[in-house]
Design a protein around this motif. Structure first.
Motif, short mmCIF file in Angstrom:
data_model
loop_
_atom_site.label_atom_id
_atom_site.label_comp_id
_atom_site.label_asym_id
_atom_site.label_seq_id
_atom_site.Cartn_x
_atom_site.Cartn_y
_atom_site.Cartn_z
N ALA A 164 1.18 -1.12 -0.47
CA ALA A 164 0.32 -0.31 -0.25
C ALA A 164 1.31 1.49 -0.16
N CYS A 165 0.28 1.91 -0.41
CA CYS A 165 0.87 3.41 -0.29
C CYS A 165 1.30 3.92 0.86
N ALA A 166 2.14 5.27 1.66
CA ALA A 166 2.13 5.70 2.81
C ALA A 166 0.50 6.07 2.62
N GLN A 167 0.21 6.37 4.24
CA GLN A 167 -1.42 6.44 4.73
C GLN A 167 -2.18 6.00 4.16
N GLY A 168 -2.22 4.86 3.34
CA GLY A 168 -2.92 4.14 2.53
C GLY A 168 -4.46 3.20 3.34
N GLY A 169 -4.10 2.88 4.55
CA GLY A 169 -5.01 2.58 4.85
C GLY A 169 -3.90 1.02 5.59
N LYS A 170 -3.14 0.54 5.08
CA LYS A 170 -2.52 -0.65 5.79
C LYS A 170 -2.58 -1.21 7.11
N SER A 171 -1.99 0.26 7.84
CA SER A 171 -2.13 -0.47 9.25
C SER A 171 -2.80 -0.22 9.74
N ARG A 172 -3.93 0.40 9.62
CA ARG A 172 -5.59 0.10 10.25
C ARG A 172 -5.81 -1.03 9.78
N SER A 173 -6.02 -1.83 8.68
CA SER A 173 -6.51 -2.46 7.97
C SER A 173 -5.59 -3.95 9.25
N LEU A 174 -4.55 -3.49 9.35
CA LEU A 174 -3.65 -4.86 10.39
C LEU A 174 -4.44 -4.85 11.94
N ALA A 175 -4.52 -3.32 12.19
CA ALA A 175 -5.19 -3.59 13.36
C ALA A 175 -6.44 -3.93 13.47
N ASN A 176 -7.34 -3.41 12.76
CA ASN A 176 -8.85 -4.34 12.94
C ASN A 176 -8.95 -5.72 12.67
N PHE A 177 -8.15 -6.07 11.71
CA PHE A 177 -7.76 -7.68 12.00
C PHE A 177 -6.71 -8.30 12.85
N VAL A 178 -6.29 -7.71 13.73
CA VAL A 178 -6.50 -8.42 14.75
C VAL A 178 -6.91 -8.13 15.66
N ALA A 179 -7.52 -7.08 16.03
CA ALA A 179 -9.38 -6.93 16.99
C ALA A 179 -10.15 -7.75 16.85
#
Length: 818
Positions: A164-179
């Motif tokens: 993903a691009c920078a600030q493209g939602g990659k980290s948010r998707s990983l955090a949602n998956f872990v939760a």
């Protein structure tokens, strides 16, 4: 046959049962005992099949146990208000519905929520956690990440790669998956990062704020601990059913000792091989005993053919396609389809005159400057121009399609040929064999997703603004294509492998700017540094900086001598001469321009020579000299830095790793412009002898070329030291002086309240003005000495000068007591 049903669906205890602490049966038997009915009579009534409605009204409140023969007419009806026996088909229907309800609640599996459904129902984003859009999570704010996010929680997907691009939602998707895993499907989870410092930072910023803000996660993570072994720490989160661990890929023992069927490797492009090889392959081997394992790799791209790109090519290589709102054409969004607002303008010559085309007799037109405000996205099929508002609405219909070739029915099929998307695909975007019209076996095991900033709701004017800034800087241009466009790009001009290659870039200032020129015309100010070495003396480096921090070397000298020698023959006297020296620039109509060092940074980090460094620097603080000490971590220069010295020597900290990163990238720049490094060439006569040397010889260039950029995670604290010498015997004083000079520039800019070196006005002056001021200053000094009043001793009997110190005698010499 014995049935046990509560009346009217109620499971409450009777009043007698509550008082006695028993259940349904205990309450009923308590009533029988209170009436004097013993257990034998009670059992006899039950054996005779006496119905409850045959007794008094007080037994109708809670009928509990009923015996019956196996006739159809004697079925118990739980829906009857009195709980009596009903007969016929109604009783069968009531019993069947009740048994079906119990079976559905116990045997039938629950409906699995997708990661997006979980996030929209449970997650609330807060502004204090740095979220750009606080409030309840809504996937419509980033619709392109919905399919990759749901694929992370899909049991059929064993491995996934996110680019993903920078600030493209990659980290948010990983955090949602872990939760969602913690709440809906708890198990041991590993989230690995290249270094420990990154793991701690991500745990603080991405995961822990979400754990505290989401109620369902907070109850499991922070409120379910029963003893001290279940408590949550920063690097390991415990919850019922498993734990979440944040190891580093540089330490194989941390991942090897953790049994887990779910692992995530973030920032995979910056991961280096360990003793066991690739960390991703090592994790895959350890997870092979799990039937349904989950291995996720996520990162932005770094250069060409990086680790993440290699892993992406092993998957189905899904790409998002945008349907045109006008013609419906599905296409991949590229930077070439952006109308960057560059209009045609008339071409002019060096004098500003318009150039006329001799064939047509009209003015020649050339593309003008980029205008970010006029940027739109253009459909490649119908050329429909979409402003940001239309593009945002069209992103809600993005379709993910597989592009990797696959084998089925003995043939190889290509869904994309020459950029044309042929398919066929099913409703999930997975390829279907055109022969058997079925999905190939195992095609969904490995899925890969890649999307750029064009698929996010980032304004195009911001994207083009960044591109305009990076267009003339190869280092920033590579960062733009890797981080923003998620495309492979690497600077072609590599850093020189030997000092000779760097030496060949040296320029003859006198040939370019005129005879006697030591400082080029583009220089705004001079900055210098002094590095102390106990083995041979001092290293002095002087460099001029212009717009965009483009720099020109002026003079480099190794001042040989003993650092303990403070006489005129010692190295300190020569260093002070160089600091005060006037350096010649160009000569114009008004006279000769001269420069002087604005700020000198002196390194006092050497333990053996720290006292000599302080002796030179401390009296000159506030007069163009500052003390510094290099440290591995931290920024190159902190704009709010102050002298540190409560328990150590007073100094300003300088981040050496940050400085090496900047300089290493700028050494790759070969075209004139922001960030480029220039060096003066030595004057050589016909016989090859050096007539005039500026100090930037082969030895200096060899030191610069000796330091290579390689990931190095051998530090126990996880310091990202990515620069190691190729030949360990070569010294690094050239790198130290260049880093300190760059820190001196940042310090001077911060002290003057400027945003950058571009806001600095030229600091050169004319030589005749300085000579005139020096003459006036010298005359005033002489006059002041002549007018100094003669000191007269008011008491001639007492001699002038300080009072003599009495000699201290040992008290034991005259027998005094101690």
């Amino acid at each position: 046959m014995l049935f046990r049903f509560p009346p009217s669906g109620s499971r409450r205890r009777s009043e007698e049962g509550r008082r006695s602490g028993g259940g349904f049966a205990e309450g009923r038997y308590a009533r029988l005992r209170s009436e004097g009915i013993g257990h034998r009579e009670r059992d006899a009534r039950t054996d005779r099949g006496i119905r409850l409605d045959d007794h008094s009204e007080r037994y109708r409140e809670e009928p509990q146990v009923v015996t019956t023969d196996f006739s159809v007419s004697d079925f118990f009806s739980p829906s009857h208000p009195d709980g009596i026996v009903r007969s016929g088909d109604a009783a069968i229907r009531d019993l069947t519905s009740r048994l079906t309800e119990i079976t559905d609640s116990v045997i039938r599996p629950r409906v699995r929520r997708t990661v997006t459904e979980f996030a929209e129902q449970e997650i609330v984003l807060k502004a204090e956690n740095g979220e750009p859009i606080p409030g309840k999570y809504r996937q419509i704010n980033n619709p392109v990440a919905k399919v990759p996010q749901d694929a992370l929680g899909d049991p059929e997907v064993l491995e996934a790669v996110l680019i993903a691009c920078a600030q493209g939602g990659k980290s948010r998707s990983l955090a949602n998956f872990v939760a969602s895993k913690i709440v809906d499907d708890p198990e041991n989870i590993i989230v690995a990062y290249p270094v420990e410092s990154t793991a701690k930072e991500k745990a603080k910023t991405d995961f822990f704020p979400m754990f505290k803000s989401v109620d369902s996660v907070r109850k499991r993570v922070f409120e379910s601990a029963t003893d001290k072994h279940d408590k949550t720490s920063l690097m390991q989160v415990r919850y019922p059913g498993g734990f979440l661990k944040f190891p580093t890929t540089a330490s194989p023992s941390q991942t090897a000792s953790t049994p887990s069927g779910c692992a995530i490797i973030d920032e995979y492009s910056r991961v280096e091989d360990t003793d066991e090889g690739d960390p991703r392959m090592a994790l895959r081997a350890r997870m092979s005993r799990f039937v349904f394992y989950k291995l996720i790799v996520a990162s932005t791209l770094v250069g060409k053919n990086c680790r993440t790109m290699q892993a992406y090519k092993e998957t189905d290589m899904s790409v998002p396609l945008l349907p045109c709102p006008k013609c419906g054409h599905e296409h991949k969004m590229t930077f070439a389809n952006i109308d960057i607002g560059r209009h045609l303008v008339e071409k002019v010559d060096d004098k500003g005159n318009l150039i006329v085309d001799p064939e047509t007799g009209e003015f020649e037109l050339v593309p003008g400057d980029i205008n970010p405000e006029d940027c739109t996205y253009r459909c490649p099929s119908c050329s429909y121009s979409m402003p940001d508002s239309v593009r945002y609405h069209a992103l809600e219909g993005v379709l993910w399609k597989q592009t990797a070739p696959f084998f089925c029915c003995g043939r190889k099929h290509k869904p994309v040929v020459d950029g044309n998307f042929l398919g066929p695909w099913d409703e999930e975007g997975i390829c279907v064999c055109p022969v058997c019209e079925k999905r190939p076996v195992g095609i969904k095991d490995k899925r890969g997703f890649r999307w750029s900033v064009l698929y996010t709701k980032t304004p195009l004017r911001q994207v083009i603004g960044v591109f305009k800034e990076a267009e003339k800087n190869p280092v920033k241009l590579q960062q733009f294509w890797n981080d923003w466009m998620a495309e492979e790009f690497e600077i072609e001009a590599k850093i020189a492998k030997t000092g000779v290659e760097l030496l060949n870039r040296a320029e003859d200032y006198e040939q370019i700017y005129g005879p006697g020129v030591e400082v080029p015309e583009e220089v705004l100010g001079l900055f210098s540094t002094l590095d102390i070495n106990s083995s041979y003396g001092l290293d002095f480096n002087l460099r001029g900086f212009g717009l965009g921090e483009e720099s020109w070397g002026v003079h480099y000298e190794k001042i040989l001598g003993d650092v303990e020698d403070w006489t005129k023959d010692g190295p300190w006297y020569r260093a002070e001469q160089l600091r005060r020296q006037l350096w010649h620039g160009i000569r114009d109509d008004e006279g000769l321009r001269v420069y002087r060092s604005l700020l000198m940074a002196v390194d006092i980090n050497d333990y053996a020579t720290v006292e000599h460094g302080k002796r030179y620097v401390y009296p000159r603080i506030g007069k163009g000299v500052i003390p510094i000490k290099g440290r591995a971590a931290g920024p190159l220069w902190n704009p709010t830095a102050s002298l540190l010295g409560r328990h150590t020597d007073a100094h300003y900290p300088v981040g050496s790793i940050a400085g090496k990163t900047i300089i290493h990238g700028r050494l790759r720049i070969t075209d004139d412009g922001p960030g480029k490094y220039h060096w003066p060439a030595d004057e050589i006569d016909i016989e090859g002898n050096v007539v005039k040397s500026h100090g930037y010889g082969e030895g200096y260039m060899t030191e610069l070329a000796n330091l290579k950029s390689r990931p190095n995670h051998s530090h126990s604290n996880g310091s990202p030291d990515r620069f190691i010498p190729e030949v360990k015997s070569v010294r690094q004083e050239a790198w130290d002086t260049e880093i300190y000079i760059l820190a001196a520039v940042k310090a001077y800019v911060a002290s003057k309240g400027l945003r950058s070196i571009d806001d600095l006005k030229p600091t050169w002056r004319y030589l005749h003005e300085i000579e005139k001021e020096d003459a006036v200053e010298e005359k005033d000094l002489v006059d002041a000495r002549r007018k100094r009043p003669v000191r007269v001793n008011p008491n001639p009997k007492k001699p002038d000068g300080p009072k003599p110190v009495p000699v201290q005698r040992d008290p034991r010499a005259r027998g005094d007591r101690i």
